[in-house]
Write an enzyme that holds these catalytic residues in place. Structure first.
Site: not given
Ligand code: SAH
Length: 457
Positions: A337, A412
């Site tokens: 993350e 999404c």
């Molecule tokens: N799976 C989790 C979060 C999904 S939302 C759930 O269901 O609650 C997508 C997440 O990806 C967010 O927390 C965002 O901060 C993170 N994110 C966005 N770009 C990213 C990247 N390049 N590498 C790692 N995480 C990322």
């Protein structure tokens, strides 16, 4: 378009022939497309032309001469004008069909795999009042502090009290907090001049825990009578266990600034999901529809058919909800993350639930996965849940190097998952099935879960 005879302010009667991904009705006049809010395919509408562009224009509905059988009564026309509920005029079964068709379309047109099984979308029994979080702008209207939502493509605040798609307790909290702010003469933010104080009120409420967090986003640190304001909030909203001030001095659309100042109570709220407990801080992502999130995660777990020997990577892991929901079933889970606060939450959440076989790393998914692939790390199941832009090409290259046997793609955005599935299929994955889940009723957002399997594995 040349020789176009229609002009701005013309009134016309048109047939609505289609519905765009944004939920706008489409009419064609002399081959020129006009997009019209609050209209549905099959309807005949009297409209006024409000904008003429080079290749398309916009109309505004005056009166319907023929109504669609799928039309339902509007809850509040401002929910369409602000984009809060752009599909409110379409029956819920119509909304599900509309979203299902979008998934079919992208699989045919972008992924070029029309043969893939798309299961019927899982909808909600009660498609209102589902959001556990609200971020509400605060502005001045007629000399008074007002809350509501911006009119689409503008920064004019439309006052709203009932948002319909939010937990009603959250709607009530916004009203109470705004009242208290008026009582203390807190100045609403003025965007043009970058003056005033209160920019946004953010409310989060645990669906099961009912714990509530209030974040007051202000332009400067100054907030006169902070302590008394907090006292009154807690007095009038007994569910509030956390009040935080966020300072955002920039002239920007981004809601949160860097500085968080805890004002009262805890720095996070807790909630449960799939019978695990989570702490959620203001900056962390947390699924806004708890009921459907549990269905989403259960589908992901069912698709993965996990084994006790499996090593799982949860990329884009947020506060660890997916990783921790499936940890009991496998040998080891690694979460990736990019937001540090979310990883702090994720680690706390592992401890909170006594889960020891999960490790969370702060970093970009594309960079860490590539490193792990280069180190020849073994992975049985890769779960990805990226933001709307989908997977980076670099990430897909790393997947094809690592070759996990199974992949669960939670998306999404149909347009980007279809693009990514094409690349993954060309790289040797079979697309087994797709399950759309309606996480955002009354809006045009489409969520899907896809199971992929490495060929010959
Ligand atoms: N799976 C989790 C979060 C999904 S939302 C759930 O269901 O609650 C997508 C997440 O990806 C967010 O927390 C965002 O901060 C993170 N994110 C966005 N770009 C990213 C990247 N390049 N590498 C790692 N995480 C990322």
């Amino acid at each position: 378009m040349e020789n176009l005879t229609i002009k701005k302010n013309d009134t016309l009667v048109v047939d609505i022939i289609d519905l765009t991904y944004e939920g706008l009705g489409v009419a064609k006049v002399e081959g020129y497309p006009l997009f019209i809010e609050n209209t549905l395919p099959g309807e005949v509408a009297e409209i006024v032309v409000i904008k003429i562009g080079k290749t398309f224009g916009f109309g505004k509905l005056i009166k319907l001469q023929k109504k669609s059988l799928d039309r339902v009564e509007l809850k509040d026309k401002q929910l369409t004008a602000t984009g809060i509920a752009p599909l409110q005029h379409l029956s819920y079964s119509g909304q599900l069909a509309f979203k299902q068709k979008q998934v079919e379309n992208v699989m045919e047109k972008i992924a070029k795999m029309p043969e893939i099984t798309i299961l019927p979308m899982i909808g909600m029994e009660e498609p209102y009042g589902y959001r556990n979080k609200a971020q509400i702008p605060v502005r001045e209207i007629d000399g008074k502090l007002a809350t509501g939502f911006f009119r689409k493509n503008s920064h004019d605040l439309v006052p709203i009290e009932n948002y319909y798609i939010q937990d009603p307790k959250i709607d009530e909290a916004i009203k109470v907090v705004a009242d208290i702010m008026r009582r203390f003469s807190v100045k609403p933010y003025d965007e043009k001049e970058n003056t005033g104080s209160l920019r946004h009120i953010i409310v989060r409420r645990g669906h099961y825990s009912h714990e509530m967090m209030i974040v007051l986003v202000t332009r400067t640190e100054k907030l006169f009578k902070k302590e008394v304001i907090c006292e009154q909030i807690i007095n009038e909203l007994p569910e509030v266990i956390s009040i935080i001030q966020n300072v955002n001095p920039e002239q920007t659309n981004v809601i949160l600034g860097r500085k968080m100042i805890p004002l009262a109570g805890k720095e996070y709220i807790k909630d449960t999901l799939m019978e695990k407990t989570y702490q959620i801080s203001p900056k962390s992502f947390y699924q806004v529809n708890s009921i459907q999130a549990e269905i989403l995660y259960q589908t992901a777990i069912d698709f993965a058919e996990l084994k006790a020997t499996d090593v799982v990577i949860d990329a884009y892991s947020g506060i660890g909800t997916i990783a921790l929901s499936l940890a009991d079933k496998v040998k080891q889970v690694y979460g990736i993350e990019s937001i540090k606060d979310a990883v702090i939450d994720a680690k706390a959440n592992a401890a909170l639930n006594n889960i020891e076989n999960v490790k969370f790393k702060v970093g970009k998914a594309e960079i860490l996965l590539k490193e792990w692939a280069d180190e020849e790390m073994h992975c049985d199941v890769l779960v990805v849940d990226p933001p709307r832009k989908g997977l980076a090409k670099f990430f897909i290259d790393a997947v094809l190097e690592m070759k996990p046997k199974k992949m669960i793609y939670i998306s999404c955005n149909p347009a980007t998952f279809a693009r990514d599935l094409r690349l993954l299929a060309d790289g040797g994955y079979n697309i087994e099935k797709i399950q759309p889940v309606d996480m955002f009723p009354q809006t045009t957002h489409v969520e899907s879960i896809i199971l992929l399997q490495m060929k010959n594995s």
